[in-house]
Design a protein around this motif. Structure first.
Motif, PDB file in Angstrom:
ATOM      1  N   ALA A 184      10.471 -14.859 -16.557  1.00  0.00           N
ATOM      2  CA  ALA A 184      11.269 -13.662 -16.339  1.00  0.00           C
ATOM      3  C   ALA A 184      12.772 -14.085 -16.274  1.00  0.00           C
ATOM      4  O   ALA A 184      13.827 -13.571 -16.828  1.00  0.00           O
ATOM      5  CB  ALA A 184      11.243 -12.911 -14.970  1.00  0.00           C
ATOM      6  N   ALA A 193      13.683 -15.279 -19.712  1.00  0.00           N
ATOM      7  CA  ALA A 193      13.938 -14.153 -20.459  1.00  0.00           C
ATOM      8  C   ALA A 193      15.148 -13.503 -20.292  1.00  0.00           C
ATOM      9  O   ALA A 193      16.051 -13.030 -21.035  1.00  0.00           O
ATOM     10  CB  ALA A 193      12.984 -13.121 -20.338  1.00  0.00           C
ATOM     11  N   LYS A 219      18.011 -15.971 -21.827  1.00  0.00           N
ATOM     12  CA  LYS A 219      17.738 -15.855 -23.314  1.00  0.00           C
ATOM     13  C   LYS A 219      18.800 -14.661 -23.640  1.00  0.00           C
ATOM     14  O   LYS A 219      19.845 -14.528 -24.562  1.00  0.00           O
ATOM     15  CB  LYS A 219      16.572 -15.490 -23.906  1.00  0.00           C
ATOM     16  CG  LYS A 219      15.874 -17.023 -24.111  1.00  0.00           C
ATOM     17  CD  LYS A 219      14.648 -16.648 -24.949  1.00  0.00           C
ATOM     18  CE  LYS A 219      13.453 -18.046 -24.160  1.00  0.00           C
ATOM     19  NZ  LYS A 219      12.102 -17.372 -24.568  1.00  0.00           N
ATOM     20  N   ASP A 267      11.027  -7.907 -15.521  1.00  0.00           N
ATOM     21  CA  ASP A 267      12.543  -8.473 -15.950  1.00  0.00           C
ATOM     22  C   ASP A 267      13.267  -7.555 -16.757  1.00  0.00           C
ATOM     23  O   ASP A 267      12.590  -6.809 -17.512  1.00  0.00           O
ATOM     24  CB  ASP A 267      12.354  -9.846 -16.287  1.00  0.00           C
ATOM     25  CG  ASP A 267      11.922  -9.919 -17.657  1.00  0.00           C
ATOM     26  OD1 ASP A 267      12.444  -9.396 -18.763  1.00  0.00           O
ATOM     27  OD2 ASP A 267      10.687 -10.347 -17.705  1.00  0.00           O
ATOM     28  N   GLY A 323      12.878  -9.540 -23.636  1.00  0.00           N
ATOM     29  CA  GLY A 323      11.678  -8.826 -24.073  1.00  0.00           C
ATOM     30  C   GLY A 323      11.095  -9.479 -25.426  1.00  0.00           C
ATOM     31  O   GLY A 323      11.493 -10.203 -25.718  1.00  0.00           O
ATOM     32  N   LEU A 324       9.604  -8.828 -25.763  1.00  0.00           N
ATOM     33  CA  LEU A 324       9.141  -9.335 -26.675  1.00  0.00           C
ATOM     34  C   LEU A 324       8.518  -8.429 -27.853  1.00  0.00           C
ATOM     35  O   LEU A 324       8.407  -7.476 -27.405  1.00  0.00           O
ATOM     36  CB  LEU A 324       7.856 -10.065 -26.217  1.00  0.00           C
ATOM     37  CG  LEU A 324       7.912 -11.268 -25.276  1.00  0.00           C
ATOM     38  CD1 LEU A 324       6.613 -11.524 -24.399  1.00  0.00           C
ATOM     39  CD2 LEU A 324       8.065 -12.501 -26.264  1.00  0.00           C
ATOM     40  N   THR A 330       3.369 -15.988 -29.236  1.00  0.00           N
ATOM     41  CA  THR A 330       3.388 -16.864 -27.949  1.00  0.00           C
ATOM     42  C   THR A 330       2.291 -16.572 -26.909  1.00  0.00           C
ATOM     43  O   THR A 330       1.778 -17.414 -26.482  1.00  0.00           O
ATOM     44  CB  THR A 330       4.834 -16.367 -26.979  1.00  0.00           C
ATOM     45  OG1 THR A 330       4.583 -14.846 -27.077  1.00  0.00           O
ATOM     46  CG2 THR A 330       6.070 -16.724 -28.090  1.00  0.00           C
ATOM     47  N   ILE A 331       2.304 -15.205 -26.331  1.00  0.00           N
ATOM     48  CA  ILE A 331       1.179 -15.183 -25.383  1.00  0.00           C
ATOM     49  C   ILE A 331      -0.242 -15.207 -26.061  1.00  0.00           C
ATOM     50  O   ILE A 331      -1.208 -15.663 -25.300  1.00  0.00           O
ATOM     51  CB  ILE A 331       1.356 -13.681 -24.799  1.00  0.00           C
ATOM     52  CG1 ILE A 331       2.669 -13.714 -24.232  1.00  0.00           C
ATOM     53  CG2 ILE A 331       0.395 -13.435 -23.701  1.00  0.00           C
ATOM     54  CD1 ILE A 331       3.069 -14.319 -23.236  1.00  0.00           C
ATOM     55  N   SER A 350       3.389 -21.615 -26.864  1.00  0.00           N
ATOM     56  CA  SER A 350       4.574 -22.141 -26.014  1.00  0.00           C
ATOM     57  C   SER A 350       4.556 -23.853 -25.532  1.00  0.00           C
ATOM     58  O   SER A 350       3.610 -24.173 -25.626  1.00  0.00           O
ATOM     59  CB  SER A 350       4.581 -21.358 -24.630  1.00  0.00           C
ATOM     60  OG  SER A 350       3.114 -21.759 -24.025  1.00  0.00           O
ATOM     61  N   GLY A 387       2.566 -22.198 -16.943  1.00  0.00           N
ATOM     62  CA  GLY A 387       2.990 -21.145 -17.961  1.00  0.00           C
ATOM     63  C   GLY A 387       2.192 -19.860 -17.456  1.00  0.00           C
ATOM     64  O   GLY A 387       1.605 -19.560 -16.449  1.00  0.00           O
ATOM     65  N   PHE A 388       2.361 -18.989 -18.465  1.00  0.00           N
ATOM     66  CA  PHE A 388       1.773 -17.498 -18.365  1.00  0.00           C
ATOM     67  C   PHE A 388       0.367 -17.398 -17.752  1.00  0.00           C
ATOM     68  O   PHE A 388      -0.203 -16.789 -17.176  1.00  0.00           O
ATOM     69  CB  PHE A 388       1.963 -16.850 -19.773  1.00  0.00           C
ATOM     70  CG  PHE A 388       1.582 -15.603 -19.689  1.00  0.00           C
ATOM     71  CD1 PHE A 388       1.825 -14.488 -19.068  1.00  0.00           C
ATOM     72  CD2 PHE A 388       0.165 -15.393 -20.470  1.00  0.00           C
ATOM     73  CE1 PHE A 388       1.384 -13.276 -19.135  1.00  0.00           C
ATOM     74  CE2 PHE A 388      -0.548 -14.256 -20.425  1.00  0.00           C
ATOM     75  CZ  PHE A 388      -0.055 -13.107 -19.850  1.00  0.00           C
TER      76      PHE A 388
END
Ligand code: ADP
Ligand code: MG
Length: 637
Positions: free
Chosen positions: A42, A45, A48, A83, A87-88, A96-97, A102, A129-130
């Motif tokens: 978050a 993000a 970024k 957050d 965003g995606l 990514t997910i 990643s 990570g995620f």
């Protein structure tokens, strides 16, 4: 507004399920790190967005207050981390997910060894990570919308982590990402507000972004505000740790922040926090980790220093801020003077960056020097992990050559141990009267180095020799020519000149021997033909009959072997065979009249010399054949 609810089910890329399994299994005793990972995403993000908004302020959509919220819903059994960052979009979500594109997780997959035990120790080196969300959740939903696009471009991703996920277009008014964890039945402790606050305090206190939770209301107040929108309060400190005065920070603060920047479980070995004032103002917080990452020698290995400009995150892995040989250092550099739109290209040729890199280098070397003097044991452990990288230093960083050499540790003939613990300063103190040079030998292993025939005369005279057996050592020695005014000298190169260490009688004896045994030396040269440059009497040998020597400026035999092993061409330098005329084998050889037998014995002598220094024979079968013939002959006699 209508949203076309385009829903599809997609398979995870192959490795995802495998990683999920592993992550869940190996991190079970460290479950709470899922929150660190999600908050860290978050925060990335948000950073970024802040960066992209530098050139396009519209991305803020009128709200530049970046923050992260953690919210528990006891009734639904969900924990949501949201957050208002970048965003995606739909495709990004898939890339990514859905596919382990990643950095952290992908590198983890690449390092998977299949042995679970090893993997669980490895995993600490990565930002897992995620996917760490699945340690505590049996289903995860992501709702996200890219900053600057319409509310109808929201995307909802959902998966139970078992092979497939769904993607659906949804409406989302707020920008950024909500990660909704549907907690497993036995992980409901993570709905407890105090538990959450304490984890956030531990891992995310010093990230430069507020983390908010819903304000707890009690009694009458709760009753009175029941129908009002919830109030939030900040639960972490939310200021960049590196901007706070040293005097306010404790060691624990520094360690916690290290875990945040490095995703490491263990505390760092050492750190340095500095603020530089003047024309080039900046703050650095640099950490030396305890353990080397698995990919330390990977060409792709990422640098660990993040660049900020005036608290705004600019880039990860800013490799211009540290020399390559200090690539294991982690931390933050925050400059007040660089332009905010600084690019990687700009960093290439920037005087300010060069100054920062030089200062960083000095800082880290200083930290290591202090550690070496104050805590030899931990320094030794550091050397075992990172010594081979430090040895790349003299080639890259001419200016700090001597300091780097001072930090190096070696195995030497001074002690029995092959563990690298001796210093060059120690060597200088132990030098013999009249000794002008620092002697070293390179070989494949410390044991091979220690037993090399080249060391015999040094042992006899009690002269210490450095035993070099790391691959990088040849490279090191081609760049490190002297230390504190004393030159380095390979014991396997050139005509050994021991200077004042050699007694005059010895040299005379050698010259005399050469004259007396000229015929033997000639015959040997003829027998060996093109294999050798020359055959000459040796001052190096005491017990062994022969050894091979290369020219002072030739590539060492050890380096030639290393290069051959990796398939590189090497110049064909012919070695010189040095023989020990005192040795019974040579005395016997001199009496051999049978030409064929003399040739065989000569070749055996040559091959043996190769073997003794850890070399490989060009014709091993020929060697074995000749040796067997000799043994048979002996048995028959
Ligand atoms: P890493 O953070 O090392 O890249 P992760 O597995 O933590 O690996 O995240 C994978 C990727 O998913 C991130 O690089 C980012 O592109 C995306 N991502 C994850 N969480 C968020 C988020 N909250 N907002 C935007 N993108 C995210
Ligand atoms: Mg991450």
């Amino acid at each position: 507004m209508t949203v076309e609810a385009h829903k599809e089910t997609l398979e995870f890329k192959a490795e995802v399920s495998q990683v999920l399994d592993l992550v869940i299994r190996s991190l079970y005793s460290n479950k709470e790190i899922f929150l660190r990972e999600l908050i860290s995403n978050a925060s990335d993000a948000a950073e970024k967005l802040r960066f992209e908004a530098l050139s396009d302020g519209g991305l803020y959509e009128g709200d530049a207050e970046l923050r992260i919220r953690v919210e528990a819903d006891k009734d639904a059994g969900t924990l949501t981390i949201s957050d208002n960052g970048i965003g995606l979009g739909r495709q990004e979500m898939m890339d990514t997910i859905g596919s382990i594109a990643s950095s952290g997780t992908r590198r983890f997959v690449e390092a998977l060894s299949g042995e679970q035990a090893k993997d669980s120790t490895l995993i600490g080196q990565f930002g897992v990570g995620f996917y760490s969300a699945y340690i505590v959740a049996d289903k995860v939903t992501l709702r996200s919308r890219r900053a600057g696009v319409g509310a109808e471009h929201g995307v909802c991703w959902e998966s139970d982590g078992r092979g497939s996920y769904t993607l659906e277009t949804v409406e989302k008014t707020t920008r950024g990402t909500d990660v909704i964890l549907h907690l497993k039945d036995d992980e409901k402790e993570f709905l407890d507000s105090w538990r959450l606050r304490s984890i956030i305090g531990k891992f995310s206190d010093h990230i430069a972004l507020p983390v908010e939770m819903r304000k707890e209301l009690y009694g009458e107040e709760a009753e009175a505000k029941k129908d009002e929108p919830p109030e939030y309060e900040q639960v972490n400190r939310g200021t960049a740790l590196w901007m706070r005065p040293k005097s306010e920070l404790t060691e624990t603060d520094y360690h916690d922040f290290y875990k945040h920047v490095s995703h490491d479980f263990a505390p760092p070995l050492a750190y340095a926090h500095n603020r530089v004032e003047g024309t080039n103002e900046y703050t650095t917080l640099l950490y030396v980790p305890k353990k080397a990452p698995w990919d330390l020698f990977d060409r792709e290995q990422k640098h660990g220093v993040k660049l900020y400009v005036k608290r705004v995150f600019i880039m990860d892995e800013a490799d211009k801020l540290m020399p390559h040989y200090l690539r294991f250092v982690k931390g933050v550099v925050d400059s007040d003077d660089l332009p905010l739109n600084v690019s990687r290209e700009l960093l290439q040729h920037n005087r300010k960056i060069d100054t920062i890199r030089q200062a960083n280098t000095k800082r880290v070397l200083g930290v290591l020097e202090t550690l070496a003097t104050e805590d030899a044991e931990n320094y030794g452990a550091f050397w075992d992990e990172f010594g081979r990288v430090i040895k790349e230093g003299p080639a890259e960083d001419f200016a700090n050559k001597e300091r780097l050499a001072g930090l190096m540790r070696f195995a030497t003939t001074h002690s029995e141990s092959n563990i690298q613990r001796e210093t060059l300063d120690g060597y200088l103190e132990r030098m013999q009267e009249g000794q002008e040079k620092i002697y070293y030998i390179t070989a494949d292993t410390a044991v091979a180095a220690r037993h090399s025939p080249h060391l015999e005369v040094f042992r006899k005279k009690g002269i210490e020799v450095l035993l070099l057996s790391d691959r990088v050592d040849e490279w090191l020695m081609s760049h490190l020519t002297e230390y504190k005014g004393k030159q380095f000298q390979s014991v396997a190169k050139g005509d050994l000149d021991l200077g004042e260490l050699a007694a005059a009688e010895e040299q005379e004896a050698k010259d005399k021997a050469a004259a007396e045994h000229g015929a033997l030396l000639e015959r040997l040269k003829t027998a060996l033909g093109e294999r050798v440059e020359a055959v000459r009497p040796s001052t190096r040998l005491v017990e062994s009959p022969a050894c091979l020597v290369v020219g002072e400026y030739d590539m060492s035999a050890n380096l030639a072997r290393v290069l051959k092993a990796v398939g590189q061409n090497t110049p064909e330098n012919k070695p010189t065979l040095e023989v020990n005329l005192e040795h019974p084998l040579l005395k016997r050889l001199e009496l051999e009249n049978d030409a064929e037998r003399f040739n065989d014995l000569g070749l055996i002598l040559f091959d043996q010399a190769q073997l003794a220094e850890g070399g490989q024979l060009d014709d091993p079968a020929g060697f074995v054949g000749r040796l067997n013939a000799l043994m048979l002959k002996m048995m028959a006699d």
